[in-house]
Design an enzyme around this catalytic site. Structure first.
Site, PDB file in Angstrom:
ATOM      1  N   GLU A 148     -16.911   8.643  -5.526  1.00 53.83           N
ATOM      2  CA  GLU A 148     -15.558   8.072  -5.589  1.00 53.83           C
ATOM      3  C   GLU A 148     -14.793   8.797  -6.685  1.00 53.83           C
ATOM      4  O   GLU A 148     -15.121   8.675  -7.868  1.00 53.83           O
ATOM      5  CB  GLU A 148     -15.634   6.582  -5.898  1.00 53.83           C
ATOM      6  CG  GLU A 148     -14.317   5.865  -5.866  1.00 53.83           C
ATOM      7  CD  GLU A 148     -14.026   5.222  -4.521  1.00 53.83           C
ATOM      8  OE1 GLU A 148     -12.874   5.332  -4.064  1.00 53.83           O
ATOM      9  OE2 GLU A 148     -14.939   4.601  -3.950  1.00 53.83           O
ATOM     10  N   HIS A 191     -15.275   9.495  -1.074  1.00 51.17           N
ATOM     11  CA  HIS A 191     -14.120   8.604  -1.178  1.00 51.17           C
ATOM     12  C   HIS A 191     -13.187   9.038  -2.299  1.00 51.17           C
ATOM     13  O   HIS A 191     -13.586   9.703  -3.252  1.00 51.17           O
ATOM     14  CB  HIS A 191     -14.570   7.163  -1.463  1.00 51.17           C
ATOM     15  CG  HIS A 191     -15.260   6.508  -0.320  1.00 51.17           C
ATOM     16  ND1 HIS A 191     -14.598   5.743   0.615  1.00 51.17           N
ATOM     17  CD2 HIS A 191     -16.567   6.522   0.049  1.00 51.17           C
ATOM     18  CE1 HIS A 191     -15.467   5.305   1.506  1.00 51.17           C
ATOM     19  NE2 HIS A 191     -16.670   5.761   1.192  1.00 51.17           N
ATOM     20  N   HIS A 238     -12.472   6.245   5.080  1.00 55.05           N
ATOM     21  CA  HIS A 238     -11.117   5.705   4.997  1.00 55.05           C
ATOM     22  C   HIS A 238     -10.143   6.851   5.286  1.00 55.05           C
ATOM     23  O   HIS A 238     -10.210   7.907   4.650  1.00 55.05           O
ATOM     24  CB  HIS A 238     -10.856   5.099   3.624  1.00 55.05           C
ATOM     25  CG  HIS A 238     -11.708   3.903   3.335  1.00 55.05           C
ATOM     26  ND1 HIS A 238     -12.396   3.735   2.157  1.00 55.05           N
ATOM     27  CD2 HIS A 238     -11.996   2.822   4.098  1.00 55.05           C
ATOM     28  CE1 HIS A 238     -13.065   2.588   2.204  1.00 55.05           C
ATOM     29  NE2 HIS A 238     -12.833   2.023   3.367  1.00 55.05           N
ATOM     30  N   GLU A 295      -7.967   8.906   2.482  1.00 55.71           N
ATOM     31  CA  GLU A 295      -8.638   9.431   1.289  1.00 55.71           C
ATOM     32  C   GLU A 295      -8.965  10.892   1.580  1.00 55.71           C
ATOM     33  O   GLU A 295      -9.958  11.216   2.227  1.00 55.71           O
ATOM     34  CB  GLU A 295      -9.863   8.586   0.952  1.00 55.71           C
ATOM     35  CG  GLU A 295      -9.478   7.144   0.615  1.00 55.71           C
ATOM     36  CD  GLU A 295     -10.658   6.225   0.349  1.00 55.71           C
ATOM     37  OE1 GLU A 295     -11.805   6.718   0.303  1.00 55.71           O
ATOM     38  OE2 GLU A 295     -10.420   5.010   0.180  1.00 55.71           O
TER      39      GLU A 295
END
Length: 319
Positions: free
Chosen positions: A178, A116, A21, A24
């Site tokens: 994450e 992420h 993404h 990020e």
């Protein structure tokens, strides 16, 4: 769900992907750094390959150009005939499948670490497909032991009967890291350093496995996806309220029936009407507004993970 076979050979083809993404920033800047200075990714038995997964979105500092790349690694997209009119992320998914896969083939990379960030208060979250992935669960346990100062909770994202769709599913195995909260398009030094340390510890685990280390059985705790909850909506589909202050930032905490979950713009509270306690995650995640998700409901699980047997050394050839 089918369990992935435990590797019986050293993992020599490992990739670290950042920027799946494009807003990020921790993974983007780590990938860019490692592309210029890959020494951090080298271990005695392998050298991990850094990959900037979505360079066009990263250049624009957007989550994606045409569609979410991390939902595009299904067979329908990967095997479709290429067309000049394809969304950018479909073309890029096919390119990554050729670079790191092909998916579900013997030629695929052994392992992918996908990096992420989230705007939600998730802390350090380790994303695994399901509880039967013994190697990934042992890796997560290793990270928890090496970094007790971090939460390192395990989120099991794959639902029953669902095809894996994330970038790390292109490899034979993989997990996502994450870290949050971090605003989109912002690079926080603390999360950058935490992610760098977690990648190093993950690569150290793979090196230990390659060198024949035994990893004993253990009791695990994880959070398995149970559903999603949308925001309250007006008749025209626009928001009619938002996440309640008593729920905001309480990712992974128990949510009891009758507790407030939304605060309407008109002032009244909306209460959780479920019959059982759940643990919400990705609460008020900025990227999920377009997906109609205010938070994801999970159920907290405890289960036994079997021992990860050591690799059998190859026999020494006779003189």
């Amino acid at each position: 769900m089918c369990s992935l076979p435990v590797p019986r050979e050293p993992l020599c083809r490992v990739a670290v992907t950042g920027g799946t993404h494009g807003n990020e920033m921790s993974g983007i800047y780590l990938a860019r750094h490692w592309l210029q200075a890959p020494e951090d990714l080298q271990r005695p038995s392998f050298s991990a390959t850094p990959v900037l997964a979505n360079p066009a979105a990263a250049a624009a500092c957007r989550r994606y150009v045409d569609r979410d790349l991390n939902r595009t690694f299904t067979s329908a997209f990967l095997t479709a005939r290429a067309s000049p009119d394809d969304p950018y992320e479909v073309t890029r998914a096919q390119e990554l499948n050729q670079l790191l896969g092909p998916k579900a083939s013997g030629q695929a990379f052994d392992f992918i670490l996908d990096l992420h960030n989230t705007t939600a208060n998730m802390g350090t979250c380790l994303i695994v497909d399901n509880a039967h992935n013994v190697f990934a669960m042992h890796l997560c346990h290793h990270l928890q032991l090496q970094h007790p100062e971090l939460s390192c909770r395990v989120f099991l994202y794959q639902q029953q009967g669902e095809e894996s769709y994330a970038v790390h599913s292109v490899a034979k195995n993989g997990i996502g890291l994450e870290l949050g909260p971090q605003p989109q398009g912002v690079l926080r030094a603390d999360l950058f350093s935490q992610m760098r340390a977690l990648v190093a510890a993950a690569l150290d685990f793979i090196e230990l496995f390659n060198q024949g280390t035994d990893f004993p059985a253990f009791e695990a705790e994880a959070y398995r996806i149970a559903g999603t909850v949308d925001f309250p909506r007006a008749k025209d589909g626009d928001l009619a309220g938002t996440v309640h202050p008593q729920l905001q930032d309480r990712d992974f905490e128990p949510l009891q029936p009758g507790a407030p979950v939304f605060q309407m713009f008109s002032g009244e509270d909306v209460l959780y009407e479920g019959e059982s306690t759940v643990s919400p995650v990705f609460i008020n995640e900025a990227a999920y507004y377009e997906k109609g998700i205010a938070f994801i409901q999970t159920e907290k699980l405890t289960f036994s993970v079997p021992a990860l047997p050591s690799l059998t050394p190859a026999p020494t050839p006779l003189p």
